[in-house]
Design an enzyme around this catalytic site. Structure first.
Site, PDB file in Angstrom:
ATOM      1  N   GLU A   1      45.571  29.806  48.055  1.00  0.00           N
ATOM      2  CA  GLU A   1      44.468  30.635  48.530  1.00  0.00           C
ATOM      3  C   GLU A   1      43.549  29.738  49.351  1.00  0.00           C
ATOM      4  OE1 GLU A   1      40.737  33.274  46.786  1.00  0.00           O
ATOM      5  OE2 GLU A   1      42.441  32.786  45.475  1.00  0.00           O
TER       6      GLU A   1
ATOM      7  N   LYS B   1      42.296  37.697  49.438  1.00  0.00           N
ATOM      8  CA  LYS B   1      43.034  36.427  49.377  1.00  0.00           C
ATOM      9  C   LYS B   1      43.691  36.202  48.021  1.00  0.00           C
ATOM     10  CE  LYS B   1      39.365  33.989  50.307  1.00  0.00           C
ATOM     11  NZ  LYS B   1      38.396  35.042  50.658  1.00  0.00           N
ATOM     12  N   THR B   2      42.921  36.413  46.955  1.00  0.00           N
ATOM     13  CA  THR B   2      43.443  36.121  45.618  1.00  0.00           C
ATOM     14  C   THR B   2      44.627  37.010  45.286  1.00  0.00           C
ATOM     15  OG1 THR B   2      41.280  35.365  44.838  1.00  0.00           O
ATOM     16  CG2 THR B   2      42.882  36.041  43.174  1.00  0.00           C
TER      17      THR B   2
END
Length: 468
Positions: free
Chosen positions: A169, A125-126
């Protein structure tokens, strides 16, 4: 809820990466804010320098003293996931009738006037959200973003841009990703994790199903077909999504992906591949994508970001060129130093799939050996995935495990770092061991979501003492 009706906002857990991101956004938007954290941390000085009233140590008196200091009533409190009922400041606010929101609800307010891009998944995600923000910035869209790590080139994890797009995010660890209503949603993968919160793998899958239901009817789902869990998710949500007009763009290395990544060639710490986008015409659109970060997992993350660009109406080549300027995120295969040809990297990986991916990326980046120091994160996660962590660490030439980082958990009887089946050493012994074993051309990796990130200086000192 929008920023315009929050009034003065007070943050609990101000120094945390998620809360600080929301605070930065609100400060930039002109919302009057204050904040408290349990201990003194460098990020608090950033807020003090901006004129934000800050308290260290939670107290029921903080709300009243801050209101006296600023001469204005606090209308909203935004709390981190760990500042909950039982926290004296949280309870004081609730008892006084102050509106109390979770961090994710505060972020949703920041996105209310923008077109939201929510990046979700068990892993990646990051990096994917960082790449997406960097790509949109690279083509001149000036996006806003809130991400779980500082993004190279921006020097921050949150920014309020002038453009229409907002990249966020979306955290599934506590279900807070369901507080967003995105125009574009990304699902990088779906695997069991955070079982301390969900209990079962089925419950994890369900939160991602619910997440796709939050997409606006005119929006787009971007999903990775390489991942078994994400593909299974697509089978369950495809019909209801398309029935209400949601577009679906799949990506991956598989032949049936709408945006296909192929011909990936690693070269030291860089790599390149070819992107092919299905089109209505006789031939697919193609573009070469060159990346400054190693590993197939990062190439897939970049492909996801390009797919978001396509969903936003951008040209494929324009997106691929822009993503090539991305140089990384904090704690995502981050170079911490080098001595005598030995590089020390740090990575946030804390799930077996992530550990395997970062070790594979390290392998592709060097012809030397790979030495790993891994710190398990949470007793429950160690219990649930001990064998998988052990298997993933087998990919390293040297593998050392530190004691479990407990974070929010209390010890579980019988759950120790020894369950992973690798050498368990103290921090000082681990630093000395990898420094002695490493040779020029090798990579040393510190891996985990805990304080193992602070071990790099000790490793570099040990290298200077042993690699003369």
């Amino acid at each position: 809820m929008s920023l315009h009706n929050l009034g003065r906002v007070h943050f609990l857990g101000l120094a945390g990466v998620g809360v600080s991101a929301v605070a930065r956004l609100m400060l930039a938007a002109g919302v009057p804010i204050s904040g408290t954290d349990a201990k003194e941390l460098p990020v608090l000085d950033e807020f003090r320098a901006a004129g934000v009233p800050v308290r260290v140590g939670y107290s029921a008196e903080n709300i009243r003293s801050l209101e006296t200091e600023v001469g204005e009533r606090i209308s909203t409190v935004i709390a981190s996931s760990v500042a909950t009922a039982g926290n004296p400041e949280y309870d004081a606010a609730a008892d006084a009738g102050v509106r109390v929101l979770h961090r994710s609800e505060g972020l949703a307010a920041c996105m209310s006037d923008k077109q939201a891009i929510a990046v979700a998944g068990t892993h990646g995600k990051t990096t994917t959200s960082s790449m997406t923000a960097a790509m949109l910035d690279g083509v001149g869209y000036d996006p806003s973003f809130a991400i779980g790590a500082n993004v190279a080139g921006f020097g921050t994890n949150a920014r309020l841009g002038a453009g229409d797009w907002f990249v966020a995010e979306a955290d599934e660890s506590d279900g807070s990703l369901l507080n967003y209503t995105p125009q574009i949603s990304v699902v990088t993968n779906v695997e069991p994790d955070h079982l301390d919160h969900y209990g079962t793998a089925e419950a994890v899958e369900q939160v991602f199903i619910d997440f796709t239901e939050r997409i606006e009817s005119s929006g787009t789902l971007v999903l990775c077909l390489d991942d078994v869990g994400a593909r299974a998710l697509l089978q369950k949500v495809h019909e209801p999504l398309t029935a209400r007009g949601v577009r679906i763009i799949t990506y991956g290395t598989v032949l049936d992906a709408d945006l296909r990544l192929s011909q990936v060639v690693p070269e030291n710490f860089r790599q390149q591949g070819v992107l092919s986008l299905r089109s209505d015409g006789p031939e697919a659109q193609t573009s070469t994508m060159k990346l400054q970060v190693p590993g197939l997992h990062n190439a897939l993350n970049a492909t996801a970001a390009v797919a978001v660009g396509v969903a936003a109406g951008l040209d494929l080549k324009e997106c691929a060129d822009a993503i090539g300027r991305f140089s990384g995120s904090s704690r995502r295969f981050e170079l911490r130093g080098e001595h005598h040809g030995i590089a020390v990297y740090d990575d946030y990986a804390h799930h077996p799939t992530e550990v395997a991916a970062v070790l594979s990326g390290a392998r592709s980046a060097t012809e030397g050996r790979v030495h790993a120091i891994f710190q398990p994160h949470l007793f429950s996660r160690t219990r649930d995935f001990a064998a998988d962590f052990g298997s993933a660490l087998n990919a390293a030439d040297t593998s050392i495990v530190l004691d479990i980082y407990p974070a929010r958990e209390k010890p579980i009887v019988g759950v120790t770092a020894e369950l992973l089946g690798h050498r368990v050493l103290s921090r000082s012994d681990a630093a000395a061991t990898v420094a002695t074993a490493a040779q020029p051309g090798d990579i040393i990796l510190t891996i985990g979501a805990g304080d193992v990130t602070h071990l790099a200086p000790a490793i570099l000192t040990a290298l200077r003492e042993t690699q003369r």
